[in-house]
Design a protein around this motif. Structure first.
Motif, PDB file in Angstrom:
ATOM      1  N   ILE B  34       0.846  -1.189   0.000  1.00 17.28           N
ATOM      2  CA  ILE B  34       0.000   0.000   0.000  1.00 17.28           C
ATOM      3  C   ILE B  34       0.881   1.237   0.000  1.00 17.28           C
ATOM      4  O   ILE B  34       1.873   1.318   0.729  1.00 17.28           O
ATOM      5  CB  ILE B  34      -0.957  -0.022   1.213  1.00 17.28           C
ATOM      6  N   ILE B  35       0.536   2.172  -0.853  1.00 14.07           N
ATOM      7  CA  ILE B  35       1.371   3.358  -0.992  1.00 14.07           C
ATOM      8  C   ILE B  35       0.500   4.592  -1.193  1.00 14.07           C
ATOM      9  O   ILE B  35      -0.557   4.518  -1.819  1.00 14.07           O
ATOM     10  CB  ILE B  35       2.381   3.175  -2.163  1.00 14.07           C
ATOM     11  N   HIS B  36       0.941   5.734  -0.647  1.00 15.07           N
ATOM     12  CA  HIS B  36       0.212   6.980  -0.815  1.00 15.07           C
ATOM     13  C   HIS B  36       0.362   7.437  -2.264  1.00 15.07           C
ATOM     14  O   HIS B  36       1.441   7.336  -2.840  1.00 15.07           O
ATOM     15  CB  HIS B  36       0.780   8.040   0.128  1.00 15.07           C
ATOM     16  N   THR B  37      -0.726   7.921  -2.870  1.00 21.95           N
ATOM     17  CA  THR B  37      -0.678   8.257  -4.299  1.00 21.95           C
ATOM     18  C   THR B  37       0.333   9.364  -4.613  1.00 21.95           C
ATOM     19  O   THR B  37       0.905   9.385  -5.694  1.00 21.95           O
ATOM     20  CB  THR B  37      -2.069   8.674  -4.828  1.00 21.95           C
ATOM     21  N   ARG B  38       0.553  10.279  -3.658  1.00 22.45           N
ATOM     22  CA  ARG B  38       1.523  11.353  -3.903  1.00 22.45           C
ATOM     23  C   ARG B  38       2.931  10.763  -4.028  1.00 22.45           C
ATOM     24  O   ARG B  38       3.690  11.104  -4.922  1.00 22.45           O
ATOM     25  CB  ARG B  38       1.463  12.394  -2.782  1.00 22.45           C
ATOM     26  N   GLU B  39       3.198   9.810  -3.147  1.00 18.15           N
ATOM     27  CA  GLU B  39       4.502   9.155  -3.180  1.00 18.15           C
ATOM     28  C   GLU B  39       4.648   8.331  -4.460  1.00 18.15           C
ATOM     29  O   GLU B  39       5.728   8.284  -5.068  1.00 18.15           O
ATOM     30  CB  GLU B  39       4.657   8.244  -1.955  1.00 18.15           C
ATOM     31  N   LEU B  40       3.556   7.712  -4.845  1.00 21.30           N
ATOM     32  CA  LEU B  40       3.551   6.916  -6.065  1.00 21.30           C
ATOM     33  C   LEU B  40       3.903   7.785  -7.268  1.00 21.30           C
ATOM     34  O   LEU B  40       4.734   7.425  -8.103  1.00 21.30           O
ATOM     35  CB  LEU B  40       2.158   6.295  -6.258  1.00 21.30           C
ATOM     36  N   LYS B  41       3.289   8.958  -7.308  1.00 17.66           N
ATOM     37  CA  LYS B  41       3.538   9.885  -8.422  1.00 17.66           C
ATOM     38  C   LYS B  41       5.005  10.320  -8.443  1.00 17.66           C
ATOM     39  O   LYS B  41       5.645  10.369  -9.493  1.00 17.66           O
ATOM     40  CB  LYS B  41       2.612  11.086  -8.294  1.00 17.66           C
ATOM     41  N   ASN B  42       5.531  10.613  -7.275  1.00 17.21           N
ATOM     42  CA  ASN B  42       6.929  11.036  -7.197  1.00 17.21           C
ATOM     43  C   ASN B  42       7.898   9.923  -7.554  1.00 17.21           C
ATOM     44  O   ASN B  42       9.087  10.151  -7.719  1.00 17.21           O
ATOM     45  CB  ASN B  42       7.246  11.539  -5.775  1.00 17.21           C
ATOM     46  N   ASN B  43       7.376   8.736  -7.615  1.00 20.52           N
ATOM     47  CA  ASN B  43       8.200   7.557  -7.863  1.00 20.52           C
ATOM     48  C   ASN B  43       7.930   6.979  -9.263  1.00 20.52           C
ATOM     49  O   ASN B  43       8.058   5.785  -9.474  1.00 20.52           O
ATOM     50  CB  ASN B  43       7.850   6.519  -6.783  1.00 20.52           C
ATOM     51  N   SER B  44       7.549   7.841 -10.183  1.00 28.17           N
ATOM     52  CA  SER B  44       7.199   7.422 -11.557  1.00 28.17           C
ATOM     53  C   SER B  44       6.153   6.313 -11.571  1.00 28.17           C
ATOM     54  O   SER B  44       6.171   5.444 -12.433  1.00 28.17           O
ATOM     55  CB  SER B  44       8.438   6.962 -12.328  1.00 28.17           C
ATOM     56  N   TYR B  45       5.251   6.350 -10.618  1.00 29.88           N
ATOM     57  CA  TYR B  45       4.180   5.359 -10.518  1.00 29.88           C
ATOM     58  C   TYR B  45       4.696   3.938 -10.397  1.00 29.88           C
ATOM     59  O   TYR B  45       4.176   3.006 -11.003  1.00 29.88           O
ATOM     60  CB  TYR B  45       3.191   5.493 -11.697  1.00 29.88           C
ATOM     61  N   VAL B  46       5.793   3.808  -9.661  1.00 30.49           N
ATOM     62  CA  VAL B  46       6.310   2.476  -9.348  1.00 30.49           C
ATOM     63  C   VAL B  46       6.261   2.345  -7.840  1.00 30.49           C
ATOM     64  O   VAL B  46       6.723   3.241  -7.122  1.00 30.49           O
ATOM     65  CB  VAL B  46       7.771   2.297  -9.838  1.00 30.49           C
ATOM     66  N   CYS B  47       5.686   1.266  -7.342  1.00 32.12           N
ATOM     67  CA  CYS B  47       5.613   1.073  -5.896  1.00 32.12           C
ATOM     68  C   CYS B  47       6.988   0.654  -5.377  1.00 32.12           C
ATOM     69  O   CYS B  47       7.535  -0.357  -5.810  1.00 32.12           O
ATOM     70  CB  CYS B  47       4.567   0.003  -5.579  1.00 32.12           C
ATOM     71  N   PRO B  48       7.580   1.435  -4.461  1.00 27.05           N
ATOM     72  CA  PRO B  48       8.952   1.145  -4.027  1.00 27.05           C
ATOM     73  C   PRO B  48       9.093  -0.187  -3.275  1.00 27.05           C
ATOM     74  O   PRO B  48      10.158  -0.804  -3.312  1.00 27.05           O
ATOM     75  CB  PRO B  48       9.314   2.321  -3.123  1.00 27.05           C
ATOM     76  N   ASP B  49       8.021  -0.622  -2.641  1.00 29.53           N
ATOM     77  CA  ASP B  49       8.129  -1.848  -1.839  1.00 29.53           C
ATOM     78  C   ASP B  49       8.248  -3.099  -2.694  1.00 29.53           C
ATOM     79  O   ASP B  49       9.001  -4.001  -2.380  1.00 29.53           O
ATOM     80  CB  ASP B  49       6.901  -1.991  -0.927  1.00 29.53           C
ATOM     81  N   ASP B  50       7.461  -3.158  -3.787  1.00 28.98           N
ATOM     82  CA  ASP B  50       7.493  -4.389  -4.585  1.00 28.98           C
ATOM     83  C   ASP B  50       7.807  -4.138  -6.054  1.00 28.98           C
ATOM     84  O   ASP B  50       7.692  -5.047  -6.870  1.00 28.98           O
ATOM     85  CB  ASP B  50       6.162  -5.151  -4.443  1.00 28.98           C
ATOM     86  N   GLU B  51       8.214  -2.902  -6.383  1.00 29.38           N
ATOM     87  CA  GLU B  51       8.611  -2.545  -7.740  1.00 29.38           C
ATOM     88  C   GLU B  51       7.475  -2.720  -8.748  1.00 29.38           C
ATOM     89  O   GLU B  51       7.738  -2.839  -9.952  1.00 29.38           O
ATOM     90  CB  GLU B  51       9.817  -3.372  -8.207  1.00 29.38           C
ATOM     91  N   TYR B  52       6.257  -2.785  -8.266  1.00 33.24           N
ATOM     92  CA  TYR B  52       5.142  -2.942  -9.181  1.00 33.24           C
ATOM     93  C   TYR B  52       4.973  -1.671 -10.027  1.00 33.24           C
ATOM     94  O   TYR B  52       4.908  -0.567  -9.495  1.00 33.24           O
ATOM     95  CB  TYR B  52       3.843  -3.238  -8.419  1.00 33.24           C
ATOM     96  N   HIS B  53       4.915  -1.855 -11.349  1.00 33.04           N
ATOM     97  CA  HIS B  53       4.724  -0.738 -12.264  1.00 33.04           C
ATOM     98  C   HIS B  53       3.230  -0.551 -12.524  1.00 33.04           C
ATOM     99  O   HIS B  53       2.616  -1.381 -13.182  1.00 33.04           O
ATOM    100  CB  HIS B  53       5.457  -0.978 -13.583  1.00 33.04           C
TER     101      HIS B  53
END
Lengths: 315, 280
Positions: B34-53
């Motif tokens: 689970i990730i906050h959408t703002r963080e997701l956006k800052n991360n090129s929409y990749v979830c840092p925990d599981d690298e899900y694109h």
């Protein structure tokens, strides 16, 4: 094997034969009866085949007696040497090809091949080529270009094969490469849909200066059955899907997506294979005569321009 | 009686008093991170925990790639015709209209020219939200014109594919878009202008069998579904279950049809390096 709409005609034809046998065996004069029955059959045939629905044409394109690529090639050519293999994986028997001559002129033939009986059908994989089939086709076309021979492709496929190995060996890449390379071929390319023209599997050998369809064939992005299953979520809407897809030769010509329609003998290509082959041969010769006059670079430009003009949109 | 036994049964909060978490504030990946959408956006929409694109569209890709999100969109008003007057469970025309309203997109591809790390680049990017990213006349024509722009101005071309394949409602016209785009790519090839094809989740059907597989460089995001035939069709044809990881980016790379797999967070910089290596 008879299609539903062929049955009334076949029944009358059987009756005619009986009448003829009777006249001969018993020595009775039935000339007028025979004549009127013959006329009746002819009228019924014309009526039936003038008003075929799109789905009925799809059925004809898959008719069990319909001639396949090699039938036409052997009929059209004096000499024909089949060439095998893609030089990488294997020889795909769903895609055939070779050098032959039409009235003394050498031509490279490429086409999908279906089988006539169960064993052949398996061997030909129902006319569904694997990537090596498309690569074999390209190898032959490149060879034709090298030796300056025109190319004739005969398209008859229910689709490129959807299998595990086909994916492993890059079915998408094989077809894509053919599309791109065929645009740049310096020799004339004539493509004829002789049966089924299903989607990318058909297009993979159908980029030509002239693209023709036999009268009772279909050419579209998907088969009516698959279209029905996706859009209607049921296999039962294939007739509607065939109507909606506008996939017949007449439709495709009307929409400017092919260059011409080749007329079939009354009742379909399977009713008179020799006549059908003759018409195909004539079409190829006429097309070659026209294409020979154009310089290779210009032919390529025209080929590209033709396909690039296809599409309907608003701005 | 146990001390923890509940005496009042059921949920007592009335519907009016129910408090909702604002929609779309948190994103849950298929793996459960689970990730906050703002963080997701800052991360090129990749979830840092599981690298899900996360599946994104042209708006997000342009934002990730173009310097300062500055770009000039090409043919942005082109919309679909209805050449076949196609009707299935509803008319194609109303399907298009409804999709335009719903997605605020005109069709399944947007094309633009701009700069990435100060290098000119033409990008065509597909939008899966628009009828499954299906390829009809508009998709074919916009890509063809974007390639024309590349050719005319000698600018490299990047295609970002994300599509279920051809658009059935345009039948024969749709099929010929495969031919059209391949013809233009043949010209780009002849002119030796670099073409990079980025395949994202999913890229299948007629798109795979035309422009997506024709790159000088075919690259993909990790874990994308890439194939010609869809997995369901293959399963039904062969009557067997498909091996694990079949038709994933990693599978396609292993079989030799991709040059490399790229994490979206490194996409812009790796593209820059690649284009520089070609240019210098």
């Amino acid at each position: 094997m008879l299609l539903e709409f062929e049955k009334p005609i076949a029944d009358l034809e059987l009756k005619l034969q009986e009448m003829k046998d009777l006249a001969k065996g018993r020595n009775i004069d039935l000339t007028t009866d025979i004549q009127s029955l013959e006329e009746k059959i002819q009228t019924l045939k014309k009526e039936t085949f003038q008003h075929l629905t799109r789905w009925q044409r799809v059925q004809l394109s898959r008719h069990a007696d319909r001639p396949y690529a090699l039938d036409y090639i052997y009929e059209i050519t004096n000499d024909f040497i089949e060439i095998h293999g893609d030089r990488t994986v294997k020889d795909d028997k769903a895609m055939i090809g070779g050098l032959g001559d039409i009235d003394g002129r050498s031509v490279m033939f490429v086409g999908q091949q279906k089988g006539r009986n169960t064993k052949q059908r398996q061997e030909r994989n129902f006319g569904m080529a694997n990537p090596e089939g498309y690569r074999k086709a390209l190898r032959l076309m490149k060879m034709a270009e090298k030796f300056g021979k025109p190319i004739v492709t005969l398209i008859d496929t229910p689709g490129a094969f959807p299998g595990i190995e086909a994916e492993e060996r890059g079915q998408g890449e094989a077809i894509a490469r053919n599309l791109k390379e065929m645009f740049m071929l310096k020799v004339p390319v004539i493509c004829i849909i002789i049966g089924e023209g299903a989607s990318g599997g058909a297009l993979g050998i159908a980029i030509g200066d002239k693209v023709y369809m036999l009268e009772n064939t279909w050419y579209s992005v998907i088969s009516p059955e698959s279209c029905s299953s996706i859009l209607w979520r049921s296999w039962d809407y294939k007739e509607q899907a065939a109507e909606a897809l506008k996939l017949t030769a007449i439709d495709m010509k009307t929409n400017g997506l092919i260059d011409g329609i080749i007329e079939e003998p009354l009742g379909g290509a399977h009713k008179d294979m020799k006549k059908m082959a003759g018409t195909i041969k004539q079409t190829i010769l006429e097309a070659l005569k026209e294409l020979d006059k154009i310089k290779p670079e210009k032919r390529i430009d025209q080929r590209i321009d033709k396909f690039c003009a296809m599409g309907v949109f608003e701005e | 009686m146990a001390w923890f036994k509940r005496t009042d049964k059921g949920i007592k909060t009335s519907t009016e008093e129910k408090k909702d978490t604002p929609d779309g504030l948190w994103y849950k990946t298929p793996n459960g991170s689970i990730i906050h959408t703002r963080e997701l956006k800052n991360n090129s929409y990749v979830c840092p925990d599981d690298e899900y694109h996360v599946k994104i569209g042209s708006k997000e890709y342009f934002e990730i790639l173009f310097d300062g999100n500055n770009y000039m969109e090409l043919d942005k008003d082109m919309i679909s015709g209805d050449p076949l007057k196609f009707v299935d469970t509803k008319p194609y025309k109303s399907r298009i209209e409804a999709t335009i309203t719903k997605t605020e997109l005109k069709d399944a591809v947007r094309t633009a020219v701009g700069r990435i790390n100060e290098m000119d680049l033409v990008i065509a990017c597909m939008d899966f939200n628009f009828i499954g990213g299906s390829m009809g006349s508009v998709v074919g024509e916009k890509i063809a014109r974007a390639i024309d722009y590349s050719l005319k101005n000698k600018i490299p071309f990047l295609m970002i594919s994300k599509s279920g394949g051809a658009r059935m409602m345009e039948a024969g016209f749709s099929l010929m878009q495969m031919a059209k785009t391949s013809a233009k790519l043949a010209l780009l090839d002849k002119a030796a202008i670099p073409y990079i094809s980025l395949l994202t989740d999913p890229t299948t059907g007629g798109v795979t069998a035309s422009y997506a597989m024709l790159g000088d460089f075919n690259i993909a995001e990790p874990g994308a579904l890439i194939g010609f035939a869809g997995p369901r069709v293959i399963r039904e044809t062969i009557g067997k279950d498909l091996p694990k990881g079949f038709q994933s980016s990693e599978f396609v790379l292993e079989h030799g049809f991709l040059d490399f797999i790229i994490d979206r967070r490194q996409l812009k910089n790796r593209l820059t390096t690649l284009l520089n290596l070609l240019r210098n």
